[in-house]
Motif scaffolding. Structure first.
Motif, mmCIF file in Angstrom:
data_model
loop_
_atom_site.group_PDB
_atom_site.id
_atom_site.type_symbol
_atom_site.label_atom_id
_atom_site.label_comp_id
_atom_site.label_asym_id
_atom_site.label_seq_id
_atom_site.Cartn_x
_atom_site.Cartn_y
_atom_site.Cartn_z
ATOM 1 N N GLN A 1 9.643 -5.678 -69.610
ATOM 2 C CA GLN A 1 10.707 -5.229 -70.499
ATOM 3 C C GLN A 1 10.606 -3.720 -70.727
ATOM 4 O O GLN A 1 9.540 -3.130 -70.615
ATOM 5 N N GLY A 2 11.729 -3.113 -71.076
ATOM 6 C CA GLY A 2 11.747 -1.691 -71.370
ATOM 7 C C GLY A 2 13.174 -1.202 -71.506
ATOM 8 O O GLY A 2 14.129 -1.964 -71.351
ATOM 9 N N ASP A 3 13.315 0.080 -71.786
ATOM 10 C CA ASP A 3 14.643 0.660 -71.990
ATOM 11 C C ASP A 3 15.326 1.047 -70.690
ATOM 12 O O ASP A 3 16.549 0.932 -70.565
ATOM 13 N N LEU A 4 14.558 1.523 -69.724
ATOM 14 C CA LEU A 4 15.125 2.063 -68.490
ATOM 15 C C LEU A 4 14.510 1.391 -67.269
ATOM 16 O O LEU A 4 13.301 1.171 -67.211
ATOM 17 N N GLY A 5 15.347 1.104 -66.287
ATOM 18 C CA GLY A 5 14.866 0.576 -65.026
ATOM 19 C C GLY A 5 14.617 1.695 -64.030
ATOM 20 O O GLY A 5 14.712 2.885 -64.354
ATOM 21 N N PRO A 6 14.324 1.335 -62.780
ATOM 22 C CA PRO A 6 14.105 2.347 -61.751
ATOM 23 C C PRO A 6 15.416 2.919 -61.247
ATOM 24 O O PRO A 6 16.493 2.355 -61.489
ATOM 25 N N LEU A 7 15.366 4.027 -60.548
ATOM 26 C CA LEU A 7 16.516 4.489 -59.779
ATOM 27 C C LEU A 7 16.701 3.537 -58.602
ATOM 28 O O LEU A 7 15.749 2.911 -58.130
ATOM 29 N N VAL A 8 17.923 3.430 -58.124
ATOM 30 C CA VAL A 8 18.261 2.307 -57.245
ATOM 31 C C VAL A 8 17.598 2.393 -55.876
ATOM 32 O O VAL A 8 17.314 1.376 -55.257
ATOM 33 N N ASN A 9 17.331 3.619 -55.385
ATOM 34 C CA ASN A 9 16.688 3.732 -54.077
ATOM 35 C C ASN A 9 16.068 5.124 -53.912
ATOM 36 O O ASN A 9 16.209 5.999 -54.778
ATOM 37 N N ASP A 10 15.388 5.316 -52.797
ATOM 38 C CA ASP A 10 14.694 6.585 -52.536
ATOM 39 C C ASP A 10 15.659 7.766 -52.455
ATOM 40 O O ASP A 10 15.322 8.885 -52.858
ATOM 41 N N ARG A 11 16.847 7.546 -51.911
ATOM 42 C CA ARG A 11 17.815 8.641 -51.760
ATOM 43 C C ARG A 11 18.251 9.169 -53.115
ATOM 44 O O ARG A 11 18.314 10.383 -53.329
ATOM 45 N N ILE A 12 18.558 8.264 -54.035
ATOM 46 C CA ILE A 12 18.964 8.686 -55.377
ATOM 47 C C ILE A 12 17.796 9.358 -56.097
ATOM 48 O O ILE A 12 17.962 10.375 -56.777
ATOM 49 N N PHE A 13 16.597 8.814 -55.943
ATOM 50 C CA PHE A 13 15.412 9.400 -56.575
ATOM 51 C C PHE A 13 15.153 10.808 -56.046
ATOM 52 O O PHE A 13 14.777 11.722 -56.807
ATOM 53 N N ALA A 14 15.362 11.002 -54.747
ATOM 54 C CA ALA A 14 15.052 12.293 -54.129
ATOM 55 C C ALA A 14 15.871 13.424 -54.731
ATOM 56 O O ALA A 14 15.403 14.571 -54.802
ATOM 57 N N ASN A 15 17.078 13.141 -55.188
ATOM 58 C CA ASN A 15 17.900 14.187 -55.782
ATOM 59 C C ASN A 15 17.289 14.688 -57.088
ATOM 60 O O ASN A 15 17.210 15.898 -57.338
ATOM 61 N N SER A 16 16.850 13.757 -57.938
ATOM 62 C CA SER A 16 16.173 14.157 -59.174
ATOM 63 C C SER A 16 14.905 14.928 -58.860
ATOM 64 O O SER A 16 14.607 15.966 -59.481
ATOM 65 N N GLU A 17 14.140 14.428 -57.909
ATOM 66 C CA GLU A 17 12.871 15.056 -57.537
ATOM 67 C C GLU A 17 13.083 16.490 -57.067
ATOM 68 O O GLU A 17 12.342 17.413 -57.444
ATOM 69 N N SER A 18 14.122 16.708 -56.248
ATOM 70 C CA SER A 18 14.359 18.051 -55.723
ATOM 71 C C SER A 18 14.827 19.002 -56.819
ATOM 72 O O SER A 18 14.465 20.181 -56.822
#
Length: 476
Positions: free
Chosen positions: A311-328
């Protein structure tokens, strides 16, 4: 897929996997459709159109309200499927289904309020009638982040207007849309009125290029929207495009800081930042900059991540491509001298290693040349910058190719109204941020899109004006 009231495979027999974002594991497959499948779905819709456009509005509204009620009654089961394919905590998924049902009801009621007109300026022996015809078959292409809500933006308006829909859901979240199509058919929608085809970009291109559909309704990225608009020009299809956002919040020195921080935190990190009109950047007057950062950091740190199976407030980002944008964007800000106030690194450990988990991230001392202040993030990252005046904040807000939403916080009503009127965006909130209302138009300016959805404005975008000149010999 779901075509003409039946579950069918792709003509090629090919399939594609659906992945659980919390574990990174494939758990289901769906057909990988192509141009032949697109044609079959469109031909089915065209056949249905001939009958559906003649169905009285009262009957269309009755069926649409029945579908809305069926959504509410099955919200838990559809929400569970959505949770598995999207990774968002279950409560948010169930809420999406219920809220989407409300929009179906509102569209049905707007349909009942549509009117023809008969101007009084006709010549003797003539009457002019201005009426509305449905545009025809509609292609609806939807993203992963709110797959049911964003489909209902289009489907509810099209159906009540008299238009059949061929929907292509995102490759990440096709299962909930397929489940909904079957549910609506079982509730009484005629076969072919709501077809669902699943596949990749090639399928979308085939749907858009097909000569039969008269409108394409799309929610997604700016580059994809531009490509769709260009392709639709070849056959003069109508388009509704709800594209990217890079929405700014302005916090004036006299604002209620507690209220502003709560609203920005709630809105900016909802759905792990994966939606178009979230707060992406914040301009704060210098006298309250440090105090505002303190409140925002406290709110961000209070949010919890929901690990796989937890349980928690936020789940993961949907995939590596979407995550990579935040990371960059985070890496770019670090390299250019910004201060990472909270978050900033991928969450790891049991329950997190297999998913793209990113804690809520605040980037302080963000400057205009940083990516976080220029481009849509679509992740739980917010850029924060000090400004010397509301006028400077407004200038920076509008120095963007996007214009979807804006947010203003000030106790001075005159300043607030001036900023709201000055922001170049389709929707602006003053002193709070809530979900967009189903009754009013939603859409963007500049590169954030074309057209509006929701309320009567959404229904009207699926109708064509027709003027009829009726003449007869005068009897008296």
């Amino acid at each position: 897929m779901f075509i003409d009231g039946l579950s069918v495979p792709a003509r090629s027999g090919r399939r594609m996997t659906v992945t659980d974002p919390t574990t990174g594991q494939a758990f289901e497959t769906v057909p990988l459709g192509g141009s032949e499948d697109a044609d079959a779905a469109i031909v089915s819709a065209m056949r249905t159109f001939e009958g559906w456009k003649r169905v009285p509005m009262t009957e269309r509204a009755r069926l649409q309200k029945a579908c809305a009620q069926a959504m509410r009654e099955n919200a838990e089961s559809i929400g569970a499927v959505l949770q598995r394919e999207l990774g968002r905590p279950l409560a948010g998924c169930v809420s999406e289904i219920a809220r989407s049902a409300d929009l179906l009801d509102i569209y049905a009621e707007e349909g009942l309020r549509l009117r023809a007109a008969m101007p009084l300026g006709s010549a003797p022996g003539e009457r002019i009638v201005i009426t509305r015809d449905p545009v025809g078959v509609v292609v609806a292409i939807t993203p992963f982040n709110y797959p049911i809500t964003l489909l209902m933006f289009k489907l509810g308006a099209a159906l009540i207007a008299g238009c059949p829909v061929v929907a292509k859901p995102s490759e990440e979240t096709p299962l909930s849309t397929l489940m909904l199509a079957r549910l609506f058919h079982d509730t009484g929608l005629p076969a072919g009125l709501f077809n669902v085809v699943t596949g990749d970009r090639a399928l979308g291109e085939a749907l858009v290029a097909h000569p039969v559909p008269r409108k394409v309704a799309f929610t997604g990225s700016v580059p994809a929207g531009k490509a769709i608009a260009a392709a639709c020009a070849g056959t003069m299809k109508r388009v509704t495009l709800e594209l990217g956002g890079h929405s700014a919040a302005i916090v004036c020195a006299d604002a209620d800081l507690d209220r502003a921080a709560a609203a920005i935190t709630r809105h900016g990190f909802a759905n792990s930042g994966q939606f178009c009109y979230r707060v992406n950047r914040v301009y704060i007057e210098r006298p309250v900059y440090d105090a505002m950062l303190e409140r925002l950091a406290a709110g961000a740190k209070a949010l919890t991540l929901a690990p796989a199976g937890g349980q928690g407030d936020l789940g993961p980002l949907v995939n590596d491509r979407i995550f990579a944008n935040s990371e960059s964007q985070i890496a770019d800000a670090r390299a250019k001298g910004a201060r990472i106030l909270t978050g900033g690194t991928r969450a790891t450990g049991p329950g997190y290693d297999a998913g793209c988990y990113l804690p809520p991230t605040l980037i302080a001392e963000a400057t205009p040349e940083m990516l976080i202040m220029q481009d849509e993030t679509f992740g739980p990252v917010i850029g924060l910058a000090p400004v010397d005046s509301p006028a400077e904040a407004l200038r920076l807000t509008n120095e963007s190719r996007f214009g979807l939403a804006g947010f203003v916080f000030t106790r001075d009503l005159a300043t607030g109204l001036a900023l709201c009127e000055g922001i170049e965006a389709g929707s602006v909130w003053l002193n709070d941020i809530r979900r967009s209302s189903h009754h009013v138009p939603f859409g963007g300016m500049k590169e954030s899109g074309l057209g509006r959805e929701k309320g009567r404005y959404g229904v009207e975008s699926y109708l064509e004006y027709k003027t009829m000149y009726l003449s007869w010999e005068e009897a008296l």
